[in-house]
Design a protein around this motif. Structure first.
Motif, PDB file in Angstrom:
ATOM      1  N   GLU A 180     -12.008  48.542  79.698  1.00 41.47           N
ATOM      2  CA  GLU A 180     -12.681  47.652  80.739  1.00 41.47           C
ATOM      3  C   GLU A 180     -13.594  48.362  81.779  1.00 41.47           C
TER       4      GLU A 180
ATOM      5  N   TYR B  52      -9.513  47.184  73.166  1.00 42.84           N
ATOM      6  CA  TYR B  52     -10.468  46.247  72.836  1.00 42.84           C
ATOM      7  C   TYR B  52     -10.279  44.974  73.401  1.00 42.84           C
ATOM      8  N   SER B  53     -10.971  44.162  73.699  1.00 40.62           N
ATOM      9  CA  SER B  53     -11.021  42.790  74.185  1.00 40.62           C
ATOM     10  C   SER B  53     -10.942  42.065  72.805  1.00 40.62           C
TER      11      SER B  53
ATOM     12  N   GLN C 205     -14.330  42.044  71.104  1.00 36.47           N
ATOM     13  CA  GLN C 205     -14.630  43.599  70.520  1.00 36.47           C
ATOM     14  C   GLN C 205     -13.938  43.809  69.631  1.00 36.47           C
TER      15      GLN C 205
END
Length: 620
Positions: free
Chosen positions: A614, A536-537, A540
């Motif tokens: 990504e 996750y970023s 996110q």
């Protein structure tokens, strides 16, 4: 860390969590000013944002690998929080935030008086104006009955820096009087103003402290020689910053003071009592536990203290001889289920040869039987944790301290959940579970016939703030394997009945148990796989700022047919706009979406397409 801050070394700018937290306040446009630095960092914020501060501090702490181990509301407009590094408890910082300065629910100084005229010091931190610091320091000293002589030089300096401002703040708090008459300051008493909102807030605060104690009750089990005494001493040091006090009990609360200092170092050498006397003794222990729970344990935990038991009632199931009783295993097993339970029980275990070498009181064979019994006992509840006692005392203390810190941090995180959301979930899920119980039983039978056992699929999923929990669903696949013993692909194991369960969302019905247990909500981002967490970023990851849900905003806006970026954007939108009215609308729309069987899977996939970080963003 507290002592270091009190000495001024290191300075605030040397402590990463302090810098990051106040920088986040600046980024959000929240006014703040540090009122004082001692054993904690005392600062003020506007009253309108006060309740946002503890959760915000928790998020900043998590981003640095720290946790907020404790947060308690010590005044109606004040919160005290301890941020700590679970890997190294010596690193900790306490934050004491207020908006209005109050005492026992009565208003003394308003937030505007604390924040007006604030300026940045040479280190880049906001500090109050001389007049604000003057009235705050004077009021706190008098209210807390501290020696005025200790702060008199500072008070004089502050007054001389802004005589008019100090006089104005003085009249606001103390009424008419001479701000410069230092000799009469000892007799001053602030004018505590009564406001109904403050009074109601104080009542709610006291109720919350009664219903949600900030203390902790733990127990340590294990044979003599496992290192319980050394662990208790180490816990006193490592967990000291998180609790207001610590109490240690031997086996039971001992309300009547009957436990004396042991004179026989080998208690197992004495002959046990008769069975009849043993039963009477166990009933006495049971009564002592319940009396002690209310008289000694509850008062400590409700004041934010740590209660540690060196052995407890559970030990009777393992080592009756120690307590000179016999034939009581069945009675003890029944009574223990009726007793208040520790928040966590740590079982210290090691190879019997190692224990015997440390303390050769019992033969190795008996130590081996005890080890097996302790392990079986630990499997009866999720509150038990087995600790490797063969490690050094420092390593054992670090492991147990870390578990305790993560436990109380998880408790604090769940307390961030609005009570209205929890009430909403229970009010709907409990009647719904009872109403659907016949349907659940029929589906369980059909799953058993078509897919075999177990009927319920269990899997670890990330919950609030990414902490794992076990999700429950009806199985929709078989366990068919190839000739090498490997599970076949999902598409080959998913049956027609399983597809129907998924399309109707009936496979989700067991998750009502997760909702009732507080691990999930009816509405929230769907709990995905643990494997996804590292992918996750930061944006996110925000989907884990709320409890996961059986259904959510993404599910009623595309369900599984939506792309991963779309789902995450919808989840983040829900986190920012959640309300009970929105939850109700999502539940209504979910019913319609399920009836139409829309978006069961992404196009071209039998099951949901895996998230690959990504790469998914690029594919979208």
């Amino acid at each position: 860390m507290k002592r270091d801050l009190q000495r001024g070394k290191p300075t605030l700018s040397d402590v990463p969590i302090v810098v990051a937290f106040f920088a986040e306040l600046d980024r959000r446009g929240i006014a703040w000013a540090i009122l004082g630095i001692g054993s904690d960092i005392d600062f003020a914020v506007p009253d309108a944002v006060l309740r946002e501060i503890p959760p915000l501090l928790a998020r900043v702490a998590r981003s640095l690998g720290w946790v907020v181990a404790q947060t308690w509301q010590h005044e109606v407009r004040s919160f005290y929080s301890v941020a700590i590094n679970p890997e190294n408890p010596a690193e900790h910082v306490a934050f004491d935030v207020c908006s209005h300065y109050t005492r026992s629910g009565r208003l003394l100084i308003r937030d505007t008086a604390l924040l007006d005229g604030r300026t940045r010091d040479a280190s880049g931190f906001f500090v109050p104006s001389p007049a604000s610091e003057f009235i705050c320091l004077l009021t706190k000293t008098l209210v807390k009955n501290r020696p005025l002589a200790d702060v008199l030089p500072r008070l004089r300096t502050l007054r001389e820096s802004d005589p008019n401002g100090a006089a104005r703040r003085f009249r606001e708090v103390f009424g008419d009087g001479d701000c410069g008459d230092f000799e009469k300051w000892e007799t001053l008493r602030p004018r505590a103003r009564f406001e109904f909102g403050m009074f109601a807030g104080e009542v709610c605060r006291l109720a919350r402290r009664a219903l949600r104690p900030s203390g902790l009750h733990i127990a340590l089990l294990g044979p003599d020689g496992a290192g319980k005494s050394a662990l208790i001493e180490n816990l006193r040091a490592t967990l000291g910053p998180c609790f207001s006090q610590q109490r240690v009990f031997k086996f039971r609360p001992d309300v009547f003071g009957r436990i004396k200092v042991a004179t026989n170092p080998a208690p197992h050498d004495r002959a046990p009592r008769s069975v009849a006397v043993s039963w009477a003794k166990i009933l006495y222990y049971f009564a002592d536990w319940w009396l002690g729970w209310f008289a000694r344990i509850v008062p400590v935990t409700h004041r934010g203290g740590l209660v540690v038991f060196d052995r407890n009632f559970d030990d009777l199931l393992v080592d009756q001889r120690r307590y000179l009783v016999q034939g009581v295993a069945r009675l003890a097993g029944v009574l223990r289920r009726l007793m208040p339970r520790a928040d966590a029980t740590f079982v210290l275990e090691a190879n019997p040869d190692v224990i015997h070498a440390r303390k050769p009181e019992l033969p190795v064979e008996m130590l081996g039987r005890q080890r097996t019994a302790y392990r079986e006992l630990a499997q009866t509840s999720g509150r038990f944790r087995i600790v490797n006692a063969e490690a050094s005392a420092e390593e054992v203390a670090q492991s147990v301290s870390r578990d305790i810190l993560l436990l109380i941090a998880a408790r604090e995180e769940h307390r961030e959940i609005p009570w209205s959301k929890r009430a909403f979930d229970i009010a709907i899920s409990l009647p719904l579970a009872l109403l659907l119980l016949p349907l659940i039983a029929v589906i369980a039978l059909l799953v058993a016939l078509m897919h075999g056992r177990p009927v319920v699929f269990r899997q670890q999923r990330p919950g609030l703030h990414g902490r794992p929990f076990t999700i429950y669903k009806f199985r929709t696949m078989t366990t068919a394997r190839d000739e090498d013993g490997k599970l076949l692909p999902d598409a080959q194991r998913l049956t027609r009945f399983g597809k129907w369960l998924r399309s109707t969302s009936l496979d989700e019905l067991p998750e009502l148990l997760n909702v009732l247990r507080g691990e999930m909500s009816l509405v929230g981002p769907r709990p995905l796989l643990m494997d996804y967490l590292p992918l996750y970023s930061a944006e996110q990851m925000r989907r884990h700022d709320v409890l996961p849900g059986i259904t959510g905003w993404a599910q009623v806006n595309g369900r599984n047919a939506a792309s991963w970026p779309q789902k995450f954007r919808l989840d983040a939108w829900y986190v920012d706009h959640q309300s009970r009215w929105l939850d109700f609308k999502i539940l209504v729309r979910t019913f319609w979406t399920v009836l139409r069987r829309e978006g069961v899977n992404q196009p071209g996939f039998t099951t949901s397409k895996r998230f690959r970080g990504e790469q998914c963003e690029a594919d979208a």
